[in-house]
Structures are given as structure tokens and as C-alpha cells.
Design a protein around this motif. Structure first.
Motif, PDB file in Angstrom:
ATOM      1  N   ARG A   1       0.841  -1.197   0.000  1.00  0.00           N
ATOM      2  CA  ARG A   1       0.000   0.000   0.000  1.00  0.00           C
ATOM      3  C   ARG A   1       0.874   1.246   0.000  1.00  0.00           C
ATOM      4  O   ARG A   1       2.058   1.201   0.345  1.00  0.00           O
ATOM      5  CB  ARG A   1      -0.925   0.033   1.212  1.00  0.00           C
TER       6      ARG A   1
ATOM      7  N   MET B   1       1.652   4.632   1.772  1.00  0.00           N
ATOM      8  CA  MET B   1       1.449   5.259   3.078  1.00  0.00           C
ATOM      9  C   MET B   1       1.647   6.766   2.960  1.00  0.00           C
ATOM     10  O   MET B   1       2.713   7.235   2.541  1.00  0.00           O
ATOM     11  CB  MET B   1       2.438   4.689   4.099  1.00  0.00           C
TER      12      MET B   1
ATOM     13  N   ALA C   1       4.709   0.960   1.013  1.00  0.00           N
ATOM     14  CA  ALA C   1       4.931   0.118   2.188  1.00  0.00           C
ATOM     15  C   ALA C   1       4.381  -1.282   2.004  1.00  0.00           C
ATOM     16  O   ALA C   1       3.532  -1.531   1.142  1.00  0.00           O
ATOM     17  CB  ALA C   1       4.289   0.764   3.417  1.00  0.00           C
TER      18      ALA C   1
ATOM     19  N   THR D   1       2.503  -3.804   4.555  1.00  0.00           N
ATOM     20  CA  THR D   1       1.903  -3.911   5.879  1.00  0.00           C
ATOM     21  C   THR D   1       1.869  -5.371   6.292  1.00  0.00           C
ATOM     22  O   THR D   1       1.246  -6.210   5.619  1.00  0.00           O
ATOM     23  CB  THR D   1       0.478  -3.333   5.899  1.00  0.00           C
TER      24      THR D   1
ATOM     25  N   LYS E   1       0.685  -7.992   9.024  1.00  0.00           N
ATOM     26  CA  LYS E   1      -0.331  -8.057  10.077  1.00  0.00           C
ATOM     27  C   LYS E   1      -0.652  -9.512  10.407  1.00  0.00           C
ATOM     28  O   LYS E   1      -0.925 -10.312   9.509  1.00  0.00           O
ATOM     29  CB  LYS E   1      -1.596  -7.341   9.614  1.00  0.00           C
TER      30      LYS E   1
ATOM     31  N   GLY F   1      -1.143  -3.933  12.530  1.00  0.00           N
ATOM     32  CA  GLY F   1       0.035  -4.436  11.842  1.00  0.00           C
ATOM     33  C   GLY F   1       1.185  -3.454  11.927  1.00  0.00           C
ATOM     34  O   GLY F   1       1.117  -2.444  12.630  1.00  0.00           O
TER      35      GLY F   1
ATOM     36  N   ASN G   1       4.189  -1.398   9.376  1.00  0.00           N
ATOM     37  CA  ASN G   1       4.515  -1.038   8.004  1.00  0.00           C
ATOM     38  C   ASN G   1       6.022  -1.091   7.765  1.00  0.00           C
ATOM     39  O   ASN G   1       6.786  -0.477   8.501  1.00  0.00           O
ATOM     40  CB  ASN G   1       4.006   0.370   7.692  1.00  0.00           C
TER      41      ASN G   1
END
Length: 360
Positions: free
Chosen positions: A31, A33, A42, A44, A46, A53, A55
Motif C-alpha cells: 500500500r 502510506m 509500504a 503492511t 499483520k 500491523g 509497516n
């Protein structure tokens, strides 16, 4: 490999290492950020049974790869960082996080540059203050001795079922309690930084009425510039400078400077000072804006310094036309016009006196 291939390889390897080495089953999602004053790509990481989570900065990790660091070394260290961060996750009750009636009591406010954070502001509730934006955070415990914060997003508002207006109203109530305003004279601040309690020892025992610069922030000095959005900040700051109007200099997102508007420093000088400090001293991540602001204690108006000057010039111009009280500059201008017109009006009055002299 290119950046997209690198992210895929990194995500796959980190997921495998997290399970084989640390016994953690995780999801890894790519994703973008958006952070204050910056953004990065980034990954993530989790745990499957968690909503929290960590990053990994894929942009920075790819830069290491481009410098020649082996990808196996990069993924191993990235997984190690993820495992450490996940095991030291904020220690707070997830059920409480879902309950806005509890979370609102942890609300704080932060101010950032609206221009440099335009993309981020599309995803978070905010209010505009001239060229700044007020955003909101929940303060949470990260360890027994440290605190962190979570930026409030539009998605959170939807989950809570509240409006941005309600969030702002609650922040006005709770932010000053969570992070009280601290306003100190520059001499006090310098003495603390030098570890000296007695100002007289440093020759800094300046009487409050003679202090020309004040520092405004919060306890802890983190995201302290947000005090500018507090409901009673302007009045408290004015009281601190003897009831006068004042200029506001955005030192950083963590603090602001207050300079009494007493004629000692003008707007142009202050603007130059802010630009120079931002360019040479302030970390880009902590930069607020390059502008100077002004609070008119009489009219209760907060605005950009240049707007204040325009408003004053307009007021002076109207004052000349309507006969209202003028500024010194306006009075000088009017006096010059009066002198320029005076000879034409007084010349006819000299002729009769000359004639009377001849009769005698």
C-alpha cells in the motif's frame, strides 16, 4: 529486478520467514502510506488474528537493494524488524478502540501544511486554518512509560458513526486535557536546554514584560503546534504577552513562536527569519509552513500576516476618507497634502496688506 518485482519478492519472503523462524502466520499487503509531509510505498505485515500491523518501508528497502545489498539480507532484517515491532505493539484494549465514547477522551489536535499534505487530507477529517490543516489523533499507551498516537481517518468516523463536526467539538474539549498548553519565554526555554535553573546565572533573568519571544507547545513537546487550534489559545497567548496582539511563527509541527506586535519586529523580517530557519535547521518531516501569522487581540482575528497588513492598509485608507483615527503614515500623508494646497489658499490674503502700506 524493478521495484514492483522487488515488492513481490519481499512480501513473499517476509511472510515465509515470519512463519518458519518466528512461528507467526501473517498477511502482507502492499500500500501507499501517506505521512505528514511525505509518502512512501509500504508492505503492511499483520497477524491473521489481529487488526493491528506494522509497516515496512519498501521504498527505503529498495534503495538498499539498488546500492548492492543482497535481497536475502534485506528480507531477513525486514522480517526481524516486523517481528520486533509486532511484539511491542501498543498495549491497549481493542474493544475500547472500537468504542468512540472512550476513545474521544484521548483526542488531540495537530496542525500541518495543507498544501504538502493534500493527498493525506483526502483520507482524514480536518479543518482548514489559513494554509494549515487541523487533524486529529488518539493518544494511546505503547509501553508502560511511552505513548504513541493514531491518526483519525474518515474510515474510522464511518465505523464510529460520527461526523467530522462532532469529532472537532470533542477534540476542543479533550485535547487541552490530554495535552495542556505550555507557554514559556525564550529565556526559560534556553535555560532548560542548558540544564540551568537560575536564569540570573546566564544573564537571562528578563522581566516578563520585556520578553520579546515566547515558545508555545504542549507537555512533552510532541505535535505541540496543535495548540494553535485550541479554543482559548489566542486569548491565553495574548495574556502572556501583556494583552497585546502578536505574530505567530511556525517553528515546526512541534512548537510555535509568539512575538508581540509592538513595533520592534516587522512582518518582512519575521517572514525572512522563518524561511531561513526552515531551510537550514528544521527537518523536512517536521516543517509546518514558511508563513507568519497574526492575531489581532482587539478584533479577535487570526490570519496570515500578509492579510493582516492588507486589512490594516484598507482600514487606514477608509480612515482618511471618513475622518476616523488615522495611522502615523496616514497622518503624514494628509499633512503633506494640506501643505501642498496651503499657498494657493493664502496668496489672496497678502494683497490688501500691501496696499494698506502704501496709503501710510
Amino acid at each position: 529486478m524493478d521495484f514492483e518485482q522487488f515488492k513481490e519478492e519481499l512480501a513473499s519472503s517476509v511472510k515465509e520467514i515470519m512463519y518458519s523462524k518466528y512461528g507467526m502466520e501473517v498477511e502482507v499487503e502492499a500500500r501507499t502510506m501517506e505521512k505528514m509531509n511525505s509518502s512512501y510505498e509500504a508492505l503492511t505485515v499483520k497477524p491473521e488474528d489481529s487488526i493491528i500491523g506494522v509497516n515496512l518501508n519498501a521504498t527505503a528497502l529498495y534503495q538498499q537493494y539498488e546500492k548492492g545489498i543482497d535481497i536475502d539480507v534485506i528480507t531477513s532484517k525486514a522480517a526481524e524488524l516486523a517481528e520486533s515491532a509486532l511484539n511491542s505493539r501498543p498495549d491497549f484494549d481493542i474493544d475500547s478502540f472500537k468504542d468512540y465514547s472512550k476513545m474521544k477522551e484521548t483526542l488531540t489536535m495537530e496542525v500541518v501544511s495543507a498544501e504538502r499534505n493534500a493527498a493525506l487530507l483526502e483520507t482524514v477529517p480536518h479543518r482548514i486554518m489559513e494554509d494549515m490543516a487541523v487533524v486529529y489523533r488518539f493518544e494511546v499507551n505503547t509501553t508502560s512509560s511511552e505513548r504513541g498516537s493514531i491518526l483519525v481517518t474518515n474510515q474510522m468516523l464511518d465505523q464510529y458513526g460520527i461526523t467530522a463536526e462532532q469529532l472537532h467539538a470533542d477534540a476542543l474539549i479533550h485535547a487541552p486535557e490530554v495535552k495542556p498548553i505550555v507557554i514559556e519565554g525564550m529565556a526559560e526555554v534556553l535555560a532548560k536546554q542548558m540544564g540551568v535553573e537560575d536564569l540570573e546565572m546566564l544573564g537571562l533573568n528578563i522581566p516578563p514584560e520585556q520578553e520579546q519571544i515566547f515558545v508555545a507547545s504542549v507537555e512533552g513537546n510532541v505535535h505541540g503546534a496543535g495548540v494553535i487550534a485550541y479554543q482559548d489559545f489566542m486569548e491565553k497567548a495574548s495574556e502572556r504577552v501583556g494583552g497585546e496582539s502578536f505574530f505567530i511563527l511556525p517553528s515546526s509541527i512541534h512548537e510555535i513562536l509568539i512575538v508581540p506586535d509592538n513595533g520592534i519586529m516587522d512582518l518582512a523580517h519575521l517572514e525572512s527569519m522563518v524561511r531561513e530557519v526552515n531551510a537550514t535547521t528544521v527537518d523536512p518531516a517536521d516543517k509546518l509552513t514558511d508563513n507568519v501569522y497574526h492575531y489581532d487581540a482587539k478584533d479577535k482575528v487570526f490570519e496570515l500576516g500578509e492579510k493582516f497588513v492588507e486589512r490594516q492598509n484598507s482600514r487606514e485608507s477608509k480612515g482618511i476618507e471618513t475622518g476616523e483615527k488615522k495611522s502615523l503614515a496616514a497622518e503624514i500623508k494628509a499633512k503633506k497634502e494640506q501643505i501642498a494646497n496651503a499657498p494657493k489658499k493664502e496668496a489672496p490674503a497678502l494683497e490688501p496688506k500691501a496696499k494698506e502700506g502704501k496709503v501710510k
